[in-house]
Motif scaffolding. Structure first.
Motif, short mmCIF file in Angstrom:
data_model
loop_
_atom_site.label_atom_id
_atom_site.label_comp_id
_atom_site.label_asym_id
_atom_site.label_seq_id
_atom_site.Cartn_x
_atom_site.Cartn_y
_atom_site.Cartn_z
N MET A 107 0.83 -1.20 0.00
CA MET A 107 0.00 0.00 0.00
C MET A 107 0.87 1.26 0.00
O MET A 107 0.61 2.21 -0.75
CB MET A 107 -0.93 -0.01 1.22
CG MET A 107 -1.97 -1.12 1.19
SD MET A 107 -2.87 -1.25 2.74
CE MET A 107 -3.72 0.35 2.76
N GLU A 128 -9.84 6.55 -9.82
CA GLU A 128 -10.84 5.70 -9.20
C GLU A 128 -10.57 4.22 -9.48
O GLU A 128 -10.76 3.37 -8.60
CB GLU A 128 -12.23 6.09 -9.73
CG GLU A 128 -13.38 5.33 -9.08
CD GLU A 128 -13.47 5.60 -7.58
OE1 GLU A 128 -13.93 4.70 -6.87
OE2 GLU A 128 -13.08 6.70 -7.13
N ARG A 158 -7.75 3.04 -7.18
CA ARG A 158 -8.19 2.92 -5.78
C ARG A 158 -9.08 1.70 -5.59
O ARG A 158 -9.03 1.03 -4.56
CB ARG A 158 -8.93 4.19 -5.37
CG ARG A 158 -8.02 5.40 -5.14
CD ARG A 158 -8.74 6.53 -4.44
NE ARG A 158 -9.76 7.11 -5.33
CZ ARG A 158 -9.52 8.09 -6.19
NH1 ARG A 158 -8.29 8.57 -6.31
NH2 ARG A 158 -10.48 8.59 -6.94
N LYS A 159 -9.89 1.37 -6.60
CA LYS A 159 -10.76 0.19 -6.53
C LYS A 159 -9.92 -1.09 -6.50
O LYS A 159 -10.19 -2.01 -5.72
CB LYS A 159 -11.70 0.17 -7.74
CG LYS A 159 -12.60 -1.07 -7.83
CD LYS A 159 -13.59 -1.12 -6.68
CE LYS A 159 -14.67 -2.18 -6.91
NZ LYS A 159 -14.15 -3.54 -7.08
N GLU A 160 -8.87 -1.13 -7.32
CA GLU A 160 -8.00 -2.30 -7.34
C GLU A 160 -7.30 -2.48 -5.99
O GLU A 160 -7.21 -3.59 -5.47
CB GLU A 160 -6.94 -2.15 -8.45
CG GLU A 160 -7.50 -2.12 -9.85
CD GLU A 160 -7.91 -3.49 -10.35
OE1 GLU A 160 -7.93 -4.44 -9.56
OE2 GLU A 160 -8.23 -3.61 -11.54
N MET A 161 -6.81 -1.37 -5.41
CA MET A 161 -6.13 -1.46 -4.12
C MET A 161 -7.10 -1.86 -3.02
O MET A 161 -6.77 -2.65 -2.13
CB MET A 161 -5.46 -0.12 -3.79
CG MET A 161 -4.75 -0.11 -2.43
SD MET A 161 -3.53 -1.44 -2.21
CE MET A 161 -2.22 -0.89 -3.31
N SER A 162 -8.33 -1.35 -3.07
CA SER A 162 -9.34 -1.72 -2.09
C SER A 162 -9.65 -3.21 -2.16
O SER A 162 -9.74 -3.90 -1.13
CB SER A 162 -10.61 -0.90 -2.31
OG SER A 162 -11.63 -1.31 -1.41
N ASP A 163 -9.80 -3.73 -3.38
CA ASP A 163 -10.06 -5.16 -3.56
C ASP A 163 -8.88 -5.99 -3.07
O ASP A 163 -9.05 -7.06 -2.46
CB ASP A 163 -10.32 -5.48 -5.04
CG ASP A 163 -11.67 -4.97 -5.50
OD1 ASP A 163 -12.49 -4.59 -4.64
OD2 ASP A 163 -11.92 -4.95 -6.73
N THR A 188 -6.54 -5.24 -0.71
CA THR A 188 -6.45 -5.29 0.75
C THR A 188 -7.61 -6.07 1.36
O THR A 188 -7.44 -6.80 2.35
CB THR A 188 -6.42 -3.86 1.33
OG1 THR A 188 -7.56 -3.14 0.88
CG2 THR A 188 -5.16 -3.14 0.89
N GLU A 189 -8.79 -5.95 0.77
CA GLU A 189 -9.95 -6.68 1.28
C GLU A 189 -9.74 -8.19 1.14
O GLU A 189 -10.09 -8.97 2.04
CB GLU A 189 -11.20 -6.25 0.53
CG GLU A 189 -12.48 -6.88 1.07
CD GLU A 189 -13.72 -6.40 0.33
OE1 GLU A 189 -14.71 -7.14 0.29
OE2 GLU A 189 -13.68 -5.28 -0.23
N THR A 190 -9.16 -8.61 0.02
CA THR A 190 -8.90 -10.03 -0.22
C THR A 190 -7.90 -10.58 0.78
O THR A 190 -8.08 -11.66 1.35
CB THR A 190 -8.38 -10.24 -1.65
OG1 THR A 190 -9.34 -9.75 -2.58
CG2 THR A 190 -8.13 -11.71 -1.93
N ASN A 222 -7.21 -9.27 3.74
CA ASN A 222 -7.82 -9.24 5.06
C ASN A 222 -8.73 -10.45 5.29
O ASN A 222 -8.87 -10.93 6.42
CB ASN A 222 -8.61 -7.95 5.25
CG ASN A 222 -7.71 -6.79 5.67
OD1 ASN A 222 -6.79 -6.97 6.45
ND2 ASN A 222 -7.97 -5.60 5.13
#
Length: 448
Positions: free
Chosen positions: A195, A256, A259-264, A266-268, A270
């Motif tokens: 990140m 955008e 940011r969506k790719e990074m959110s996915d 980190t969520e994966t 986690n």
């Protein structure tokens, strides 16, 4: 029941059948290379079986072994030779269980070999009566041998399955929880670095998630300790998805979409952390699987773990190493200072080994003072470096005794790396031979 015993492999070699085999062997022996070639040609053309025979080293060795098996199986036998032949067939089954060759493959082999042998005998110059008797005897001998092999194979498979279940069901909840915490910390730190690199515009790490400590642990250890197969599958699916997202992030998407790719991403990851936590929580009531004195894994868990590592290495084209470590002059320590000091030495060396190996490695108490270390995805030089770190650390320690005396100890090492042979016993024997070389070279050294 007594009538059926005459069909048992051990009772087939009567004076009458031995006399017939003496007539048959000069006819069968010249054709044995043809039987072997036909057998492997047929199997290599079949997609379901070719994967067991694709390695050149294995193919060459199995060709030789099959020829030897045919010669031994069809040789006339005395009562004493019959006992050895029974053990020989049982050992074949044990090897098949270790290598996990399906019995359907063995049964297919017998069908192919039977047909070729039948053709040889039918086209021979023997009388019609001798031809019929020869075909019947070939059929009985091969069926009897396969029966012994199957029986030994099933016993080996059952024992391996039992060991796997015991390993999974006897995990120390405390140690497992600590190990999972280490894995989670490694994963979290890696994710955080990703990140930071992404948002600061620095270079994104390009290594796969499986190339990191947490990824190797999940790949090699988690399937053996995970209490629910579906949980393991979820973790693997998440890591695979994270790897795909990591590659997309390397494309330096901004705005955008980035940011969506990074959110996915980190969520994966986690979700992986959550699944690992769930596994630790579900294992709190389990007992310890370790040797009480050394806190190393018991030898009975070695087979299923080596079986898995061999399968992974063949499938992925990777490697693994076995390091055999043996405490030097251990008998003299026991004789001079007593078994209590010997136990202290064992405990000290074992603790050092556990501290120096990686998170993904296994350490087994293999014998009295002998330790077997299994190192997934490590080459010969990496294994040698690890052994040297352990050797140096043990050599530098001074074990204090209760009477204000102290002793220094050393350890010898033998190393072998997986070369493609599916029977892991060959690798253990190779490492053991190198250990013997280290002992012969003066001890306190490494041979590989």
């Amino acid at each position: 029941m007594k009538k059926l015993t005459k069909y048992y492999y051990g009772n087939l070699f009567t004076p009458e059948t031995n006399a017939l085999l003496a007539i048959m062997l000069p006819i069968l022996t010249p054709a044995m290379p043809h039987y072997v070639h036909t057998f492997y040609s047929e199997l290599m053309d079949d997609e379901s079986t070719a994967r067991f025979l694709s390695n050149e080293l294995v193919e060459h060795r199995l060709t030789t072994e099959l020829a030897k098996w045919l010669a031994q199986t069809f040789a006339p036998k005395t009562a004493e030779e019959m006992v050895e032949s029974l053990r020989f067939q049982q050992r074949i089954g044990e090897v098949h269980a270790r290598v996990e060759i399906p019995m359907s493959l063995v049964n297919s082999a017998m069908t192919i070999i039977k047909e070729e042998m039948f053709k040889t005998m039918v086209s021979s110059d023997l009388t019609d009566r001798e031809k019929v008797r020869s075909v019947v005897l070939i059929n009985r001998i091969l069926d009897g041998a396969v029966s012994l092999i199957n029986d030994s194979y099933l016993r080996g498979k059952v024992q391996n399955e039992r060991s796997t279940l015991e390993y999974r069901g006897a995990s120390s909840a405390h140690e497992l929880a600590l190990e999972i915490e280490r894995v989670k910390t490694s994963l979290y730190n890696w994710m955080t670095r990703k990140m930071v690199c992404y948002f600061s515009g620095e270079e994104i790490f390009t290594n796969s998630v499986y190339a990191n400590d947490f990824g190797l642990w999940i790949k090699h250890k988690f399937p053996l300790i995970c209490s629910k197969p579906e949980r393991y599958e979820k973790v693997i699916n998440c890591l695979d998805r994270a790897d795909i997202l990591r590659e997309r992030l390397n494309e330096r998407k901004t705005g955008e979409e980035g940011r969506k790719e990074m959110s996915d991403f980190t969520e994966t990851l986690n979700e992986v952390i959550w699944l690992l936590t769930d596994e630790a929580d579900s294992s709190l009531a389990k007992e310890s699987k370790q040797d009480a004195l050394t806190h190393l894994l018991e030898r009975r868990f070695l087979n299923p773990i080596l079986q898995q590592e061999t399968k992974l290495a063949i499938q992925s084209g990777s490697s693994y190493a076995i390091i055999m470590a043996d405490i030097d002059n251990f008998k003299q320590v026991n004789d001079q200072y007593g078994h209590q000091v010997g136990d202290q030495v064992l405990s000290t060396v074992s603790k050092t080994i556990k501290e120096k190996i990686r998170l993904t490695d296994y350490a087994f108490r293999y014998g009295g003072e002998e330790v077997l270390i299994l190192t997934p995805e490590l080459d010969l030089q990496g294994a040698a470096d690890m052994a040297e770190r352990i050797r140096r650390s043990v050599e530098q320690q001074h074990i204090q005794l209760g009477n204000e005396q102290g002793i220094n100890i050393t350890v010898s090492f033998g190393i072998a790396v997986f070369q493609g042979h599916p029977d892991f016993l060959h690798l253990i024997n190779a490492a053991d031979e190198k250990l013997y070389e280290a002992k012969s070279a003066g001890r306190n050294c490494i041979r590989y």
